[in-house]
Design a protein around this motif. Structure first.
Motif, PDB file in Angstrom:
ATOM      1  N   GLU A  64       0.829  -1.206   0.000  1.00 10.35           N
ATOM      2  CA  GLU A  64       0.000   0.000   0.000  1.00 10.35           C
ATOM      3  C   GLU A  64       0.866   1.259   0.000  1.00 10.35           C
ATOM      4  O   GLU A  64       0.528   2.259  -0.645  1.00 10.35           O
ATOM      5  CB  GLU A  64      -0.923  -0.018   1.214  1.00 10.35           C
ATOM      6  CG  GLU A  64      -1.986  -1.110   1.163  1.00 10.35           C
ATOM      7  CD  GLU A  64      -2.844  -1.133   2.407  1.00 10.35           C
ATOM      8  OE1 GLU A  64      -2.921  -0.104   3.107  1.00 10.35           O
ATOM      9  OE2 GLU A  64      -3.435  -2.194   2.700  1.00 10.35           O
ATOM     10  N   MET A  65       1.990   1.206   0.716  1.00 11.24           N
ATOM     11  CA  MET A  65       2.873   2.370   0.767  1.00 11.24           C
ATOM     12  C   MET A  65       3.483   2.640  -0.602  1.00 11.24           C
ATOM     13  O   MET A  65       3.637   3.802  -1.000  1.00 11.24           O
ATOM     14  CB  MET A  65       3.983   2.126   1.799  1.00 11.24           C
ATOM     15  CG  MET A  65       4.726   3.393   2.199  1.00 11.24           C
ATOM     16  SD  MET A  65       3.637   4.529   3.067  1.00 11.24           S
ATOM     17  CE  MET A  65       4.166   6.091   2.353  1.00 11.24           C
ATOM     18  N   ARG A  66       3.815   1.597  -1.325  1.00 10.26           N
ATOM     19  CA  ARG A  66       4.331   1.771  -2.689  1.00 10.26           C
ATOM     20  C   ARG A  66       3.317   2.523  -3.544  1.00 10.26           C
ATOM     21  O   ARG A  66       3.665   3.473  -4.257  1.00 10.26           O
ATOM     22  CB  ARG A  66       4.647   0.411  -3.303  1.00 10.26           C
ATOM     23  CG  ARG A  66       5.046   0.468  -4.790  1.00 10.26           C
ATOM     24  CD  ARG A  66       5.163  -0.933  -5.373  1.00 10.26           C
ATOM     25  NE  ARG A  66       5.313  -0.894  -6.818  1.00 10.26           N
ATOM     26  CZ  ARG A  66       6.467  -0.889  -7.466  1.00 10.26           C
ATOM     27  NH1 ARG A  66       7.599  -0.905  -6.773  1.00 10.26           N
ATOM     28  NH2 ARG A  66       6.520  -0.856  -8.775  1.00 10.26           N
ATOM     29  N   ALA A  67       2.049   2.120  -3.451  1.00 12.31           N
ATOM     30  CA  ALA A  67       1.000   2.767  -4.239  1.00 12.31           C
ATOM     31  C   ALA A  67       0.816   4.223  -3.826  1.00 12.31           C
ATOM     32  O   ALA A  67       0.630   5.110  -4.677  1.00 12.31           O
ATOM     33  CB  ALA A  67      -0.314   2.001  -4.094  1.00 12.31           C
ATOM     34  N   LEU A  68       0.895   4.507  -2.520  1.00 10.65           N
ATOM     35  CA  LEU A  68       0.724   5.877  -2.034  1.00 10.65           C
ATOM     36  C   LEU A  68       1.866   6.780  -2.490  1.00 10.65           C
ATOM     37  O   LEU A  68       1.650   7.939  -2.853  1.00 10.65           O
ATOM     38  CB  LEU A  68       0.630   5.882  -0.510  1.00 10.65           C
ATOM     39  CG  LEU A  68      -0.685   5.353   0.075  1.00 10.65           C
ATOM     40  CD1 LEU A  68      -0.540   5.113   1.562  1.00 10.65           C
ATOM     41  CD2 LEU A  68      -1.813   6.351  -0.204  1.00 10.65           C
ATOM     42  N   ILE A  69       3.092   6.264  -2.464  1.00  3.76           N
ATOM     43  CA  ILE A  69       4.238   7.053  -2.917  1.00  3.76           C
ATOM     44  C   ILE A  69       4.088   7.382  -4.399  1.00  3.76           C
ATOM     45  O   ILE A  69       4.329   8.510  -4.837  1.00  3.76           O
ATOM     46  CB  ILE A  69       5.550   6.300  -2.633  1.00  3.76           C
ATOM     47  CG1 ILE A  69       5.838   6.292  -1.130  1.00  3.76           C
ATOM     48  CG2 ILE A  69       6.715   6.938  -3.385  1.00  3.76           C
ATOM     49  CD1 ILE A  69       7.026   5.434  -0.726  1.00  3.76           C
ATOM     50  N   GLN A  70       3.672   6.395  -5.183  1.00  2.00           N
ATOM     51  CA  GLN A  70       3.477   6.632  -6.615  1.00  2.00           C
ATOM     52  C   GLN A  70       2.337   7.612  -6.860  1.00  2.00           C
ATOM     53  O   GLN A  70       2.422   8.488  -7.724  1.00  2.00           O
ATOM     54  CB  GLN A  70       3.204   5.306  -7.323  1.00  2.00           C
ATOM     55  CG  GLN A  70       4.404   4.370  -7.362  1.00  2.00           C
ATOM     56  CD  GLN A  70       4.077   3.047  -8.015  1.00  2.00           C
ATOM     57  OE1 GLN A  70       2.968   2.534  -7.905  1.00  2.00           O
ATOM     58  NE2 GLN A  70       5.052   2.469  -8.696  1.00  2.00           N
ATOM     59  N   GLU A  71       1.271   7.474  -6.091  1.00  2.00           N
ATOM     60  CA  GLU A  71       0.093   8.326  -6.262  1.00  2.00           C
ATOM     61  C   GLU A  71       0.380   9.781  -5.922  1.00  2.00           C
ATOM     62  O   GLU A  71      -0.031  10.702  -6.629  1.00  2.00           O
ATOM     63  CB  GLU A  71      -1.032   7.798  -5.373  1.00  2.00           C
ATOM     64  CG  GLU A  71      -2.289   8.630  -5.352  1.00  2.00           C
ATOM     65  CD  GLU A  71      -3.279   8.116  -4.329  1.00  2.00           C
ATOM     66  OE1 GLU A  71      -3.827   8.938  -3.572  1.00  2.00           O
ATOM     67  OE2 GLU A  71      -3.489   6.885  -4.263  1.00  2.00           O
ATOM     68  N   THR A  72       1.098  10.012  -4.817  1.00  2.00           N
ATOM     69  CA  THR A  72       1.347  11.380  -4.365  1.00  2.00           C
ATOM     70  C   THR A  72       2.573  12.010  -5.006  1.00  2.00           C
ATOM     71  O   THR A  72       2.692  13.241  -5.042  1.00  2.00           O
ATOM     72  CB  THR A  72       1.533  11.408  -2.831  1.00  2.00           C
ATOM     73  OG1 THR A  72       2.664  10.591  -2.474  1.00  2.00           O
ATOM     74  CG2 THR A  72       0.286  10.876  -2.131  1.00  2.00           C
ATOM     75  N   GLY A  73       3.500  11.179  -5.496  1.00  2.00           N
ATOM     76  CA  GLY A  73       4.729  11.707  -6.075  1.00  2.00           C
ATOM     77  C   GLY A  73       5.693  12.260  -5.040  1.00  2.00           C
ATOM     78  O   GLY A  73       6.645  12.970  -5.392  1.00  2.00           O
ATOM     79  N   VAL A  74       5.483  11.947  -3.762  1.00  2.00           N
ATOM     80  CA  VAL A  74       6.338  12.471  -2.702  1.00  2.00           C
ATOM     81  C   VAL A  74       7.747  11.877  -2.816  1.00  2.00           C
ATOM     82  O   VAL A  74       7.930  10.728  -3.215  1.00  2.00           O
ATOM     83  CB  VAL A  74       5.721  12.158  -1.317  1.00  2.00           C
ATOM     84  CG1 VAL A  74       5.725  10.659  -1.032  1.00  2.00           C
ATOM     85  CG2 VAL A  74       6.434  12.915  -0.211  1.00  2.00           C
ATOM     86  N   THR A  75       8.732  12.679  -2.485  1.00  2.00           N
ATOM     87  CA  THR A  75      10.111  12.205  -2.387  1.00  2.00           C
ATOM     88  C   THR A  75      10.269  11.527  -1.034  1.00  2.00           C
ATOM     89  O   THR A  75       9.772  12.035  -0.028  1.00  2.00           O
ATOM     90  CB  THR A  75      11.092  13.383  -2.494  1.00  2.00           C
ATOM     91  OG1 THR A  75      10.852  14.078  -3.709  1.00  2.00           O
ATOM     92  CG2 THR A  75      12.530  12.901  -2.446  1.00  2.00           C
ATOM     93  N   ALA A  76      10.957  10.377  -0.990  1.00  2.00           N
ATOM     94  CA  ALA A  76      11.024   9.633   0.265  1.00  2.00           C
ATOM     95  C   ALA A  76      12.422   9.101   0.534  1.00  2.00           C
ATOM     96  O   ALA A  76      13.119   8.654  -0.383  1.00  2.00           O
ATOM     97  CB  ALA A  76      10.029   8.471   0.252  1.00  2.00           C
TER      98      ALA A  76
END
Length: 335
Positions: free
Chosen positions: A183-195
């Motif tokens: 789920e975190m992978r999908a959220l990072i892709q969705e928001t485009g946030v740098t992590a």
């Protein structure tokens, strides 16, 4: 992962970053950049300095050296403002003793989100993380997985430009962790946030990160695209941390000279008499994700082979048994 957003200025830039405790230097990172839109995982054994690096980069821990956030060098006068461009999720959910939705709303208040918008945004992110039904629950009423979901909702609700994740899944059971990583992978892709993520779990890095930094004794031992680092360790220390056996080519009857990093999936158990097979003695039977692993010895070299639970049961492997193995030299890495 998606390709990093093109930018001439890194989202995070570290130069000469060091932390000393007592007389011991626990972190010494000469240079590290994280590009906008990129996810970088910091891998390393316990005590390598992963959390120290992340907290120093997040401006939550005093350190020597330079930290730049989207091109702006951190200083005493702007640290608070720069921190508001970021969010941090810790190993412990670190929730305040109030309802889940109030935890998220409190973070939104700190980030100057108008009061009229806080409740709606908090409920949206709790819903997005699958815990809206637990909005009124206090931390002691939440499971570990639920608490970490609330922590992630709190971090993402403020719409950070830079997200720091300090081993956020380490305290969860295997099933919950696997689901939340996806789920975190999908959220990072969705928001485009740098992590920037710290973890000791290679699978988490493989799923989440564009690049990997391997930290050994507080220093960067290797950095590169995730698949390259995980498949081709550059040093013996990195190879051993990643679970490779370090042996000489001659010990395993492989061509060439020097030392090799041999992953367990390069070693195949075969029937006696198979072409190219050699004998190996079973040193131990160990647990491994999805099955088991045999610790083996041949020619004075110790290495390992993965086996399924079915094979373990049918063969009844035990210490001292003789196995026959073939090694795929193409899967090994020269050191």
């Amino acid at each position: 992962m998606t390709s990093p957003v093109s930018s001439s200025v890194p989202a995070l830039s570290l130069r000469g970053l060091s932390v000393t405790r007592g007389r011991r230097q626990v972190l010494a990172v000469e240079a590290l950049d994280v590009l906008a839109g990129e996810t970088v995982a910091v891998l390393g054994p316990n005590g390598a300095g992963k959390s120290t690096l992340l907290l120093a980069a997040a401006l939550l821990l005093p350190a020597r050296g330079e930290v730049r956030v989207f091109g702006e060098a951190a200083s005493r006068t702007n640290r608070v403002r720069l921190r508001r461009l970021t969010s941090t999720v810790f190993q412990d959910s670190a929730l305040l003793d109030m309802a889940a939705d109030r935890n998220v709303e409190q973070a939104l208040a700190i980030h100057a989100v108008p009061r009229s918008r806080r409740r709606e945004r908090a409920r949206h992110w709790l819903d997005r993380l699958g815990v809206r039904a637990r909005a009124e629950a206090r931390p002691h009423q939440l499971s570990g997985g639920e608490a970490q979901r609330v922590s992630l909702a709190r971090a993402l609700a403020v719409e950070p430009r830079l997200l720091f994740l300090d081993e956020p899944f380490s305290g969860l059971d295997y099933t919950t962790r696997a689901r939340l990583v996806g789920e975190m992978r999908a959220l990072i892709q969705e928001t485009g946030v740098t992590a920037l993520l710290t973890t000791h779990d290679h699978a988490e890095a493989a799923v989440l990160a564009d690049r990997v930094v391997v930290l050994i004794d507080g220093r960067v031992a290797q950095v590169g695209p995730t698949h390259e680092v995980l498949r081709a360790p550059a040093t013996e220390d990195v190879a051993r941390f990643l679970g490779y056996a370090v042996v000489t080519a001659a010990a395993l009857g492989l061509p060439g000279e020097g030392r090799l990093a041999v992953p367990s999936d390069a070693v195949r158990l075969v029937a006696a008499g198979t072409a190219g097979a050699r004998e190996a003695r079973v040193l131990a039977v160990e647990g491994a994700a999805g099955g088991a692993r045999l610790a083996l010895e041949a020619g004075g070299a110790e290495f390992a082979a993965d086996v399924t639970l079915e094979a373990l049961t049918s063969q009844r492997w035990a210490t001292g048994d003789v196995a026959h193995v073939c090694i795929d030299g193409a899967r090994t890495a020269r050191l």
